[in-house]
Design a protein around this motif. Structure first.
Motif, PDB file in Angstrom:
ATOM      1  N   ALA A   1      42.933  21.292  37.968  1.00 29.88           N
ATOM      2  CA  ALA A   1      41.895  22.306  37.797  1.00 29.88           C
ATOM      3  C   ALA A   1      41.498  22.974  39.106  1.00 29.88           C
ATOM      4  CB  ALA A   1      40.674  21.698  37.113  1.00 29.88           C
ATOM      5  N   ALA A   2      41.392  22.186  40.192  1.00 34.94           N
ATOM      6  CA  ALA A   2      40.944  22.759  41.462  1.00 34.94           C
ATOM      7  C   ALA A   2      41.892  23.847  41.949  1.00 34.94           C
ATOM      8  CB  ALA A   2      40.813  21.654  42.511  1.00 34.94           C
ATOM      9  N   ALA A   3      43.197  23.655  41.720  1.00 36.86           N
ATOM     10  CA  ALA A   3      44.176  24.638  42.167  1.00 36.86           C
ATOM     11  C   ALA A   3      44.233  25.843  41.238  1.00 36.86           C
ATOM     12  CB  ALA A   3      45.557  23.987  42.270  1.00 36.86           C
ATOM     13  N   ARG A   4      44.010  25.602  39.940  1.00 33.17           N
ATOM     14  CA  ARG A   4      44.174  26.684  38.953  1.00 33.17           C
ATOM     15  C   ARG A   4      42.905  27.515  38.761  1.00 33.17           C
ATOM     16  NH1 ARG A   4      48.361  26.562  35.454  1.00 33.17           N
ATOM     17  NH2 ARG A   4      47.129  27.227  33.658  1.00 33.17           N
ATOM     18  N   TRP A   5      41.749  26.878  38.943  1.00 37.77           N
ATOM     19  CA  TRP A   5      40.510  27.566  38.576  1.00 37.77           C
ATOM     20  C   TRP A   5      39.541  27.664  39.751  1.00 37.77           C
ATOM     21  CZ3 TRP A   5      41.928  29.786  34.444  1.00 37.77           C
ATOM     22  CH2 TRP A   5      42.747  29.138  33.536  1.00 37.77           C
ATOM     23  N   ALA A   6      40.027  28.139  40.874  1.00 39.89           N
ATOM     24  CA  ALA A   6      39.162  28.331  42.035  1.00 39.89           C
ATOM     25  C   ALA A   6      38.103  29.390  41.738  1.00 39.89           C
ATOM     26  CB  ALA A   6      40.003  28.757  43.243  1.00 39.89           C
ATOM     27  N   ALA A   7      36.947  29.293  42.433  1.00 38.20           N
ATOM     28  CA  ALA A   7      35.880  30.277  42.239  1.00 38.20           C
ATOM     29  C   ALA A   7      36.427  31.684  42.469  1.00 38.20           C
ATOM     30  CB  ALA A   7      34.726  29.983  43.189  1.00 38.20           C
TER      31      ALA A   7
ATOM     32  N   ALA B   1      41.024  37.233  47.953  1.00 39.73           N
ATOM     33  CA  ALA B   1      42.449  37.500  48.108  1.00 39.73           C
ATOM     34  C   ALA B   1      43.270  36.227  48.139  1.00 39.73           C
ATOM     35  CB  ALA B   1      42.694  38.306  49.377  1.00 39.73           C
ATOM     36  N   ALA B   2      42.667  35.115  48.557  1.00 38.37           N
ATOM     37  CA  ALA B   2      43.430  33.884  48.673  1.00 38.37           C
ATOM     38  C   ALA B   2      43.502  33.112  47.355  1.00 38.37           C
ATOM     39  CB  ALA B   2      42.821  32.980  49.741  1.00 38.37           C
ATOM     40  N   VAL B   3      42.819  33.616  46.302  1.00 39.86           N
ATOM     41  CA  VAL B   3      42.845  32.915  45.018  1.00 39.86           C
ATOM     42  C   VAL B   3      44.258  32.922  44.465  1.00 39.86           C
ATOM     43  CG1 VAL B   3      42.032  32.940  42.653  1.00 39.86           C
ATOM     44  CG2 VAL B   3      40.450  33.464  44.512  1.00 39.86           C
ATOM     45  N   ARG B   4      44.739  31.726  44.095  1.00 41.72           N
ATOM     46  CA  ARG B   4      46.118  31.635  43.624  1.00 41.72           C
ATOM     47  C   ARG B   4      46.155  31.727  42.108  1.00 41.72           C
ATOM     48  NH1 ARG B   4      49.281  26.668  45.586  1.00 41.72           N
ATOM     49  NH2 ARG B   4      47.478  25.546  44.780  1.00 41.72           N
ATOM     50  N   ARG B   5      47.195  32.349  41.608  1.00 36.75           N
ATOM     51  CA  ARG B   5      47.427  32.363  40.174  1.00 36.75           C
ATOM     52  C   ARG B   5      48.178  31.093  39.797  1.00 36.75           C
ATOM     53  NH1 ARG B   5      47.524  37.876  38.257  1.00 36.75           N
ATOM     54  NH2 ARG B   5      47.254  39.322  39.975  1.00 36.75           N
ATOM     55  N   ALA B   6      47.867  30.567  38.623  1.00 41.19           N
ATOM     56  CA  ALA B   6      48.615  29.413  38.151  1.00 41.19           C
ATOM     57  C   ALA B   6      50.009  29.852  37.758  1.00 41.19           C
ATOM     58  CB  ALA B   6      47.907  28.790  36.948  1.00 41.19           C
ATOM     59  N   SER B   7      50.976  28.882  37.789  1.00 38.39           N
ATOM     60  CA  SER B   7      52.345  29.227  37.408  1.00 38.39           C
ATOM     61  C   SER B   7      52.340  29.708  35.970  1.00 38.39           C
ATOM     62  CB  SER B   7      53.243  28.004  37.544  1.00 38.39           C
ATOM     63  OG  SER B   7      52.763  26.949  36.749  1.00 38.39           O
ATOM     64  N   GLY B   8      53.039  30.818  35.712  1.00 39.48           N
ATOM     65  CA  GLY B   8      53.041  31.423  34.389  1.00 39.48           C
ATOM     66  C   GLY B   8      51.665  31.903  34.013  1.00 39.48           C
ATOM     67  N   GLY B   9      50.870  32.342  34.988  1.00 39.95           N
ATOM     68  CA  GLY B   9      49.435  32.531  34.823  1.00 39.95           C
ATOM     69  C   GLY B   9      48.999  33.650  33.913  1.00 39.95           C
ATOM     70  N   GLY B  10      49.506  33.689  32.665  1.00 35.54           N
ATOM     71  CA  GLY B  10      49.022  34.695  31.731  1.00 35.54           C
ATOM     72  C   GLY B  10      47.534  34.595  31.551  1.00 35.54           C
ATOM     73  N   GLY B  11      46.818  35.694  31.704  1.00 37.46           N
ATOM     74  CA  GLY B  11      45.387  35.711  31.468  1.00 37.46           C
ATOM     75  C   GLY B  11      44.560  35.511  32.711  1.00 37.46           C
ATOM     76  N   MET B  12      45.171  35.196  33.876  1.00 40.37           N
ATOM     77  CA  MET B  12      44.395  34.950  35.091  1.00 40.37           C
ATOM     78  C   MET B  12      44.672  36.016  36.129  1.00 40.37           C
ATOM     79  SD  MET B  12      44.639  30.856  35.445  1.00 40.37           S
ATOM     80  CE  MET B  12      46.338  30.814  34.935  1.00 40.37           C
ATOM     81  N   GLY B  13      43.661  36.264  36.937  1.00 40.96           N
ATOM     82  CA  GLY B  13      43.824  37.217  38.011  1.00 40.96           C
ATOM     83  C   GLY B  13      42.598  37.210  38.879  1.00 40.96           C
ATOM     84  N   THR B  14      42.373  38.269  39.656  1.00 44.94           N
ATOM     85  CA  THR B  14      41.195  38.355  40.513  1.00 44.94           C
ATOM     86  C   THR B  14      40.284  39.444  39.991  1.00 44.94           C
ATOM     87  OG1 THR B  14      42.230  39.988  41.942  1.00 44.94           O
ATOM     88  CG2 THR B  14      42.601  37.672  42.484  1.00 44.94           C
ATOM     89  N   LEU B  15      39.092  39.526  40.589  1.00 46.52           N
ATOM     90  CA  LEU B  15      38.177  40.588  40.186  1.00 46.52           C
ATOM     91  C   LEU B  15      38.776  41.954  40.477  1.00 46.52           C
ATOM     92  CD1 LEU B  15      34.833  38.982  41.364  1.00 46.52           C
ATOM     93  CD2 LEU B  15      35.518  39.471  39.025  1.00 46.52           C
ATOM     94  N   GLY B  16      39.590  42.027  41.536  1.00 45.03           N
ATOM     95  CA  GLY B  16      40.253  43.291  41.836  1.00 45.03           C
ATOM     96  C   GLY B  16      41.153  43.724  40.699  1.00 45.03           C
ATOM     97  N   ASP B  17      41.859  42.763  40.081  1.00 45.67           N
ATOM     98  CA  ASP B  17      42.702  43.082  38.927  1.00 45.67           C
ATOM     99  C   ASP B  17      41.855  43.675  37.805  1.00 45.67           C
ATOM    100  OD1 ASP B  17      45.004  42.136  40.125  1.00 45.67           O
ATOM    101  OD2 ASP B  17      44.709  40.096  39.384  1.00 45.67           O
ATOM    102  N   LEU B  18      40.675  43.065  37.597  1.00 44.46           N
ATOM    103  CA  LEU B  18      39.816  43.539  36.526  1.00 44.46           C
ATOM    104  C   LEU B  18      39.372  44.973  36.781  1.00 44.46           C
ATOM    105  CD1 LEU B  18      38.219  42.802  33.932  1.00 44.46           C
ATOM    106  CD2 LEU B  18      36.325  42.178  35.418  1.00 44.46           C
ATOM    107  N   LEU B  19      38.974  45.270  38.031  1.00 44.48           N
ATOM    108  CA  LEU B  19      38.514  46.614  38.370  1.00 44.48           C
ATOM    109  C   LEU B  19      39.632  47.639  38.203  1.00 44.48           C
ATOM    110  CD1 LEU B  19      36.399  45.692  41.504  1.00 44.48           C
ATOM    111  CD2 LEU B  19      35.516  46.557  39.335  1.00 44.48           C
ATOM    112  N   LYS B  20      40.874  47.191  38.433  1.00 46.66           N
ATOM    113  CA  LYS B  20      42.007  48.107  38.314  1.00 46.66           C
ATOM    114  C   LYS B  20      42.589  48.130  36.905  1.00 46.66           C
ATOM    115  CE  LYS B  20      43.180  47.062  43.123  1.00 46.66           C
ATOM    116  NZ  LYS B  20      44.147  46.355  43.998  1.00 46.66           N
ATOM    117  N   GLY B  21      41.997  47.340  35.990  1.00 51.03           N
ATOM    118  CA  GLY B  21      42.489  47.315  34.611  1.00 51.03           C
ATOM    119  C   GLY B  21      43.810  46.605  34.474  1.00 51.03           C
ATOM    120  N   LYS B  22      44.102  45.628  35.372  1.00 45.10           N
ATOM    121  CA  LYS B  22      45.400  44.959  35.357  1.00 45.10           C
ATOM    122  C   LYS B  22      45.344  43.542  34.813  1.00 45.10           C
ATOM    123  CE  LYS B  22      47.250  47.489  39.359  1.00 45.10           C
ATOM    124  NZ  LYS B  22      47.806  47.324  40.705  1.00 45.10           N
TER     125      LYS B  22
END
Length: 407
Positions: free
Chosen positions: A293-299, A382-403
Motif C-alpha cells: 500500500a505504501a508504494a501504491r497509494w502515496a499521498a 511529480a515523484a508519485v509512482r504509478r502502480a504496475s498496470g496502474g489503470g485508474g491511478m495518476g496525479t492531480l496534474g493528470d486530472l487537471l489535464k483530463g488524462k
C-alpha cells in the motif's frame, strides 16, 4: 479462479514446512490410479487362497480380500485358484490406503439378490428413473426401489431431477415382501459416509493448523464455501475467500472446483461421525495488498474507485480489492451539510478520489474528492509512482489535464 500464491513469510518455518509437505503429497499422487469407492467393480489376480480369506492383487494397484466361501460351488469345491483372475465389488474400505474388502454377491438386482444385499450390506447398482415426493425412484434389475432425498448425498440436494438417468450405487436399508409386492428402500449416503470415514483416517494426520492442503469445493452458501480435503470437510468463511469485501462465494467459486486451502482452526466435537470442525482460508495464501500500500497509494495519488459502503460519517471507497479508504462526509454534498453519506453517494458509484493520508500499519486511507483538491499545485506530486498496470491511478496534474484513465 486465479492461482493463489502463499505470501512472503520468511519467519514462518512451520507454515513453509506445511506447504512443502502438501506439495510433496500432491506430487507423489500424480499418475496414481484413482482410489476405488464403495460399490465400484474391481478386477484382480488371486495371490493366495486361505481357509477363510482370499487375497487379490487388483488391476491398477491395490489389494483386496474376498471370503473364500464365495469361490466355492454348491458342493463346497473351489472354483478358482492362485493366479486366476476374478471380479468383485468393493463393499468396504480397508484400514490402510488402497486396501479393499470385496464381495462377489448381489450387484445389479433381482429380488433374491436384493434380499441378500439387505442382510449383508453389499452395495447394489440402480438407475434413477424419476423424482417423487420425498425422494427418487430407482430401478434395480427390474425391481422398483425408493431412495429418500435425505439419503442421496452427504449434503441437502437442491435439484434432485439432475440425478434422473444416472446409474448409482446404493445400500439396501429395507427390504420387505408381501402380497402387495416388494418394498425396497435405499441409501447412497451410507456408502458416501463410509467412504469418507475411510479417507478421513488417511487425511486426519495431515490436518493441522497452518497446513496447506488440496481440496475440492463441495457446497456453496452465502456465509462461505465447504471444501473436502480427503474425507474431512471444512468451511471457508466468506471473509476468508479473498481480501475484497462483500464477495459472494458463488461469484468466485464453483462446486467441484479444485482449490488449495490453509487450515486456520480445528475444534473438537462430540459427534463421532464428524469429530472435528475445521475452518479453512483461501485468503491466507494470497499476498496481503496492504503490504504494497505504501508504494501504491502515496499521498497525492488520484484513483477512480468504487463506493462500497455509505455511513453517517462518510463513504468507503475501494481503491483495489482489499484496500478501502474513507471519504469523509465533509467532502460530499458540494458545500451543503449532509446527515448521511447516502444522501450523496450509494454503493457501486464510481468516484475520482485523491489520497490525502495513508497509515498502512493501521490499514487506513483518508481520501478527498479529487475535484475539490484539484487546485493544489501538482509540482510537489511529480515523484508519485504509478502502480504496475496502474489503470485508474495518476496525479492531480493528470486530472487537471483530463488524462485520468478508467479503472
Amino acid at each position: 479462479m486465479t492461482d493463489r500464491k502463499p505470501p512472503d513469510n520468511p519467519g514462518g518455518a512451520d507454515e513453509d514446512f506445511a506447504a512443502m509437505f502438501a506439495a510433496s503429497e500432491r506430487a507423489g499422487g500424480r499418475g496414481r490410479r484413482p482410489r476405488l469407492a464403495i460399490g465400484d467393480r474391481a478386477r484382480g489376480k488371486i495371490v493366495s487362497v486361505g481357509q477363510d480369506v482370499t487375497v487379490l492383487e487388483l488391476d491398477g494397484g491395490g489389494e483386496g480380500t474376498l471370503e473364500t466361501l464365495e469361490l466355492r460351488d454348491a458342493s463346497g469345491q473351489l472354483t478358482a485358484k492362485a493366479g486366476d483372475t476374478v471380479e468383485a465389488r468393493v463393499v468396504a474400505m480397508g484400514e490402510r490406503q488402497d486396501f479393499y474388502v470385496l464381495r462377489r454377491g448381489a450387484g445389479t438386482g433381482g429380488r433374491a439378490n436384493l434380499a441378500e444385499a439387505a442382510v449383508t450390506g453389499l452395495p447394489v447398482e440402480g438407475v434413477v428413473t424419476g423424482v417423487n415426493k420425498g425422494g427418487l425412484e430407482v430401478d434395480i434389475g427390474g425391481v422398483r426401489a425408493f431412495c429418500p432425498l435425505s439419503q442421496l448425498e452427504l449434503r441437502p440436494v437442491d435439484d434432485p431431477a439432475a440425478y434422473v438417468g444416472r446409474r448409482l450405487a446404493f445400500r439396501v436399508t429395507r427390504h420387505e415382501e408381501d402380497r402387495r409386492g416388494t418394498n425396497v428402500v435405499l441409501s447412497r449416503r451410507a456408502l458416501l459416509e463410509e467412504e469418507a470415514r475411510s479417507r478421513a483416517a488417511d487425511t486426519r494426520a495431515k490436518v493441522v493448523v497452518g497446513a496447506v492442503l488440496p481440496g475440492v469445493v463441495t457446497a456453496l452458501k452465502d456465509f462461505g464455501a465447504f471444501v473436502d480435503v480427503g474425507g474431512i470437510e471444512g468451511l471457508v468463511p466468506a471473509s476468508e475467500i479473498g481480501f475484497a469485501r462483500g464477495v459472494r462465494p458463488a461469484d468466485v467459486l464453483a462446486v467441484g472446483e479444485a482449490v488449495t486451502v490453509q487450515v486456520m482452526r480445528i475444534e473438537k466435537r462430540d459427534d463421532p461421525r464428524r469429530p472435528e470442525q475445521v475452518s479453512f482460508s483461501l485468503k491466507a495464501l494470497e499476498r496481503d495488498p496492504w503490504q504494497d500500500a505504501a508504494a501504491r497509494w502515496a499521498a497525492g495519488t488520484v484513483v477512480r474507485g468504487q463506493v462500497t459502503r455509505a455511513e453517517p460519517f462518510g463513504a468507503f471507497v475501494q481503491l483495489e480489492p482489499g484496500v478501502e479508504g474513507l471519504l469523509h462526509i465533509s467532502e460530499l454534498g458540494e458545500g451543503r451539510p449532509l446527515r448521511h453519506a447516502r444522501d450523496a453517494v450509494k454503493p457501486g458509484d464510481a468516484l475520482d478520489v485523491v489520497v490525502l493520508a495513508l497509515e498502512p500499519e493501521k490499514r487506513r486511507v483518508s481520501l478527498g474528492l479529487a475535484e475539490k483538491h484539484a487546485h493544489v499545485d501538482d509540482e510537489g506530486r511529480a515523484a508519485v509512482r504509478r502502480a504496475s498496470g496502474g489503470g485508474g491511478m495518476g496525479t492531480l496534474g493528470d486530472l487537471l489535464k483530463g488524462k485520468l484513465p478508467e479503472r
